[in-house]
Design a protein around this motif. Structure first.
Motif, PDB file in Angstrom:
ATOM      1  N   ARG A   1       0.789  -1.421  -0.109  1.00 52.99           N
ATOM      2  CA  ARG A   1       0.370   0.131   0.639  1.00 52.99           C
ATOM      3  C   ARG A   1       1.427   1.108  -0.536  1.00 52.99           C
ATOM      4  O   ARG A   1       0.362   1.672  -0.512  1.00 52.99           O
ATOM      5  CB  ARG A   1      -0.782   0.351   1.382  1.00 52.99           C
ATOM      6  N   ALA A   2       2.085   1.528   0.337  1.00 52.71           N
ATOM      7  CA  ALA A   2       3.237   2.332   0.729  1.00 52.71           C
ATOM      8  C   ALA A   2       3.872   2.201  -1.270  1.00 52.71           C
ATOM      9  O   ALA A   2       4.893   3.301  -0.725  1.00 52.71           O
ATOM     10  CB  ALA A   2       4.047   2.474   1.642  1.00 52.71           C
ATOM     11  N   GLY A   3       3.318   0.956  -1.497  1.00 54.02           N
ATOM     12  CA  GLY A   3       4.208   1.771  -2.869  1.00 54.02           C
ATOM     13  C   GLY A   3       5.364   0.829  -2.943  1.00 54.02           C
ATOM     14  O   GLY A   3       6.669   0.800  -4.042  1.00 54.02           O
ATOM     15  N   GLY A   4       5.495  -0.346  -1.562  1.00 48.20           N
ATOM     16  CA  GLY A   4       7.165  -1.067  -1.767  1.00 48.20           C
ATOM     17  C   GLY A   4       7.266  -1.960  -3.586  1.00 48.20           C
ATOM     18  O   GLY A   4       8.540  -2.501  -3.476  1.00 48.20           O
ATOM     19  N   ALA A   5       6.148  -2.061  -3.756  1.00 51.02           N
ATOM     20  CA  ALA A   5       5.800  -3.531  -4.777  1.00 51.02           C
ATOM     21  C   ALA A   5       5.760  -2.425  -6.318  1.00 51.02           C
ATOM     22  O   ALA A   5       5.633  -3.424  -6.898  1.00 51.02           O
ATOM     23  CB  ALA A   5       4.593  -4.277  -4.700  1.00 51.02           C
ATOM     24  N   ALA A   6       6.126  -1.302  -6.138  1.00 50.79           N
ATOM     25  CA  ALA A   6       5.905  -0.626  -7.253  1.00 50.79           C
ATOM     26  C   ALA A   6       6.627  -0.444  -8.262  1.00 50.79           C
ATOM     27  O   ALA A   6       7.651   0.250  -8.278  1.00 50.79           O
ATOM     28  CB  ALA A   6       5.010   1.049  -6.808  1.00 50.79           C
ATOM     29  N   TYR A   7       6.691  -1.510  -9.020  1.00 52.28           N
ATOM     30  CA  TYR A   7       7.906  -1.491  -9.999  1.00 52.28           C
ATOM     31  C   TYR A   7       7.956  -2.911 -10.988  1.00 52.28           C
ATOM     32  O   TYR A   7       7.389  -3.757 -10.369  1.00 52.28           O
ATOM     33  CB  TYR A   7       9.680  -1.855  -9.746  1.00 52.28           C
ATOM     34  N   ALA A   8       8.269  -2.791 -12.050  1.00 53.30           N
ATOM     35  CA  ALA A   8       8.169  -3.744 -13.156  1.00 53.30           C
ATOM     36  C   ALA A   8       9.590  -4.361 -13.163  1.00 53.30           C
ATOM     37  O   ALA A   8      10.596  -3.451 -13.459  1.00 53.30           O
ATOM     38  CB  ALA A   8       7.222  -3.841 -14.428  1.00 53.30           C
ATOM     39  N   THR A   9       9.748  -5.690 -13.964  1.00 55.50           N
ATOM     40  CA  THR A   9      10.616  -6.140 -13.944  1.00 55.50           C
ATOM     41  C   THR A   9      10.971  -6.234 -15.433  1.00 55.50           C
ATOM     42  O   THR A   9       9.780  -6.698 -16.059  1.00 55.50           O
ATOM     43  CB  THR A   9      11.288  -7.077 -13.447  1.00 55.50           C
ATOM     44  N   ASP A  10      11.867  -7.522 -16.247  1.00 50.31           N
ATOM     45  CA  ASP A  10      12.178  -7.251 -17.518  1.00 50.31           C
ATOM     46  C   ASP A  10      12.118  -8.800 -17.355  1.00 50.31           C
ATOM     47  O   ASP A  10      12.756  -9.717 -18.276  1.00 50.31           O
ATOM     48  CB  ASP A  10      12.990  -6.920 -18.878  1.00 50.31           C
ATOM     49  N   HIS A  11      12.446  -9.597 -16.516  1.00 49.06           N
ATOM     50  CA  HIS A  11      12.393 -11.056 -16.364  1.00 49.06           C
ATOM     51  C   HIS A  11      12.041 -12.275 -17.191  1.00 49.06           C
ATOM     52  O   HIS A  11      11.836 -13.103 -17.832  1.00 49.06           O
ATOM     53  CB  HIS A  11      12.309 -11.521 -14.870  1.00 49.06           C
ATOM     54  N   VAL A  12      10.211 -11.795 -16.841  1.00 43.80           N
ATOM     55  CA  VAL A  12       9.868 -12.404 -17.817  1.00 43.80           C
ATOM     56  C   VAL A  12      10.183 -12.650 -19.498  1.00 43.80           C
ATOM     57  O   VAL A  12      10.355 -13.484 -19.983  1.00 43.80           O
ATOM     58  CB  VAL A  12       7.775 -11.884 -17.871  1.00 43.80           C
ATOM     59  N   PRO A  13      10.412 -10.766 -20.100  1.00 45.63           N
ATOM     60  CA  PRO A  13      10.627 -11.315 -21.758  1.00 45.63           C
ATOM     61  C   PRO A  13      11.827 -12.122 -21.322  1.00 45.63           C
ATOM     62  O   PRO A  13      12.113 -12.752 -22.943  1.00 45.63           O
ATOM     63  CB  PRO A  13      10.162 -10.043 -21.781  1.00 45.63           C
TER      64      PRO A  13
ATOM     65  N   ILE B   1      13.716 -13.585 -20.391  1.00 42.60           N
ATOM     66  CA  ILE B   1      13.472 -15.596 -19.787  1.00 42.60           C
ATOM     67  C   ILE B   1      12.736 -16.278 -20.925  1.00 42.60           C
ATOM     68  O   ILE B   1      13.137 -17.448 -20.954  1.00 42.60           O
ATOM     69  CB  ILE B   1      13.156 -15.881 -18.452  1.00 42.60           C
ATOM     70  N   LEU B   2      11.901 -15.784 -21.404  1.00 34.75           N
ATOM     71  CA  LEU B   2      10.815 -16.290 -21.778  1.00 34.75           C
ATOM     72  C   LEU B   2      11.016 -15.843 -23.832  1.00 34.75           C
ATOM     73  O   LEU B   2      10.351 -16.302 -24.419  1.00 34.75           O
ATOM     74  CB  LEU B   2       9.218 -16.136 -21.222  1.00 34.75           C
ATOM     75  N   GLY B   3      10.844 -14.264 -23.992  1.00 29.42           N
ATOM     76  CA  GLY B   3      11.650 -14.621 -24.854  1.00 29.42           C
ATOM     77  C   GLY B   3      10.530 -14.163 -25.835  1.00 29.42           C
ATOM     78  O   GLY B   3       9.883 -14.128 -26.912  1.00 29.42           O
ATOM     79  N   ARG B   4       9.474 -13.627 -25.083  1.00 30.61           N
ATOM     80  CA  ARG B   4       8.276 -12.830 -26.031  1.00 30.61           C
ATOM     81  C   ARG B   4       7.739 -11.952 -23.998  1.00 30.61           C
ATOM     82  O   ARG B   4       8.213 -11.759 -23.221  1.00 30.61           O
ATOM     83  CB  ARG B   4       6.789 -14.233 -25.862  1.00 30.61           C
ATOM     84  N   PRO B   5       6.667 -10.959 -24.248  1.00 34.68           N
ATOM     85  CA  PRO B   5       6.489 -10.153 -23.825  1.00 34.68           C
ATOM     86  C   PRO B   5       5.637 -10.813 -22.400  1.00 34.68           C
ATOM     87  O   PRO B   5       4.887 -11.949 -22.291  1.00 34.68           O
ATOM     88  CB  PRO B   5       5.571  -9.115 -24.533  1.00 34.68           C
ATOM     89  N   ALA B   6       5.301  -9.829 -21.307  1.00 35.26           N
ATOM     90  CA  ALA B   6       4.791 -10.442 -20.203  1.00 35.26           C
ATOM     91  C   ALA B   6       3.132 -10.122 -21.092  1.00 35.26           C
ATOM     92  O   ALA B   6       2.588  -9.106 -20.838  1.00 35.26           O
ATOM     93  CB  ALA B   6       5.036  -9.425 -19.354  1.00 35.26           C
ATOM     94  N   ARG B   7       2.242 -10.989 -19.788  1.00 32.75           N
ATOM     95  CA  ARG B   7       1.003 -11.069 -20.610  1.00 32.75           C
ATOM     96  C   ARG B   7       0.541  -9.766 -19.556  1.00 32.75           C
ATOM     97  O   ARG B   7       0.729  -9.652 -18.192  1.00 32.75           O
ATOM     98  CB  ARG B   7       0.455 -12.229 -20.265  1.00 32.75           C
TER      99      ARG B   7
END
Ligand SMILES: NC(=O)c1ccc[n+]([C@@H]2O[C@H](COP(=O)([O-])OP(=O)(O)OC[C@H]3O[C@@H](n4cnc5c(N)ncnc54)[C@H](OP(=O)(O)O)[C@@H]3O)[C@@H](O)[C@H]2O)c1
Length: 267
Positions: A230-242, A244-250
């Motif tokens: 709620r305080a914004g700690g998780a407000a980030y995106a990573t490029d791990h899915v693309p 590792i999987l070679g395609r965009p995250a859904r």
């Protein structure tokens, strides 16, 4: 042979589907009898010993009734005794961060530490909120009632469970991801209200939200985790899915379109 724990759950059922599609031998673990599966309980060491026999890698999902690492530790003990090579643990974003004088995800962190100390190879998957959490509110949505927003205006890169499972399968079936911690996120930062608005558009029915605060009846550890988000700690995106999987995250919208029927069905 791969052991899939939590095989009947949100992420594990996708892991089972993906391994089946790829023809990779696996054993699905449940406390119930499953066709071709192994019946075992983290609280029953003898059953765990049967589950890990002749297993090379374990997908580890733990949802202990009280937030401790006991189930992770039980699996590590059985895995070491059986000569398992690797554990891929489903952990959670932010585990080990400090918030409001407490440790976020302390039980996941303790589980990760037990795995690291075991000498086995490992990969830790640390996703933020699953898109599928909205299925918890199916009855309310069907009744036209607002769904509780626990995370205020904070944003999260909410992830499709299928992407978490696909990364798990990559880690289980090769050694390129050994010793890695991945924050397996979706592609875009969304507030809870953003998600509700997307769902409303896809379902073509109102999906309202109501601000809610957790405290009563929930373990302190869970309250800490929600407060951190709620305080914004998780407000980030990573490029791990693309990466590792070679395609965009859904996206959340893609997930919502895939699950239109589930929101229409009886809960
Ligand atoms: N939801 C989120 O937004 C989110 C975000 C980040 C991380 N996580 C983490 O993801 C994990 C939950 O994953 P999930 O949502 O895929 O799980 P889930 O859908 O809640 O399913 C739980 C699974 O655990 C099995 N299980 C429960 N107690 C067991 C026991 N005593 N012995 C053996 N198996 C047992 C159940 O199997 P049976 O009933 O068939 O025995 C079931 O397959 C948690 O560790 C959570 O912290 C969740």
């Amino acid at each position: 042979m791969i052991l899939v724990t939590g095989a009947t759950g949100t992420i594990g059922s996708h892991v089972v589907r993906l391994l089946t599609e790829r023809g990779v031998p696996f054993r699905a673990m449940s406390r119930r009898e499953l066709p071709g599966g192994v019946r075992a309980d983290f609280d029953d060491p003898a059953s765990l010993a049967r589950a890990v026999a002749d297993v090379d890698a374990v997908f580890l999902v733990t949802v202990p009734p009280v937030p401790t690492a006991d189930h992770d530790v039980a699996l590590v003990t059985a895995a070491r005794a059986a000569g398992v090579r690797k554990i891929v643990k489903l952990s959670a974003i932010g585990s080990g961060e400090r918030f409001d004088g407490a440790t976020v995800g302390a039980w996941h962190l303790a589980g990760e530490k037990a795995i690291e100390a075991s000498g086995l190879a490992w990969t830790m998957l640390r996703p933020p909120s699953f898109a599928s959490n909205f299925l918890w509110y199916r009855t309310a949505i069907q009744a036209g009632e607002p769904v509780p927003n626990l995370t205020g205006d904070s944003r999260q890169a909410v992830v499709d469970p299928g992407d978490v499972a696909a990364v798990a399968v990559a880690a289980l079936t090769g050694d390129a991801h050994d010793g890695q911690r991945y924050d397996v996120t979706g592609p875009e930062l969304l507030t809870f209200a953003d998600q509700a608005a997307i769902l409303e558009r896809v379902l073509e029915r109102p999906v309202g939200t109501i601000d809610a605060h957790v405290s009563d009846g929930l373990p302190a550890e869970v309250v800490t985790g929600i407060g951190w988000a709620r305080a914004g700690g998780a407000a980030y995106a990573t490029d791990h899915v693309p990466r590792i999987l070679g395609r965009p995250a859904r996206t959340f919208e893609q997930w919502a379109r895939d699950h239109r029927e589930a929101f229409a069905a009886a809960p």
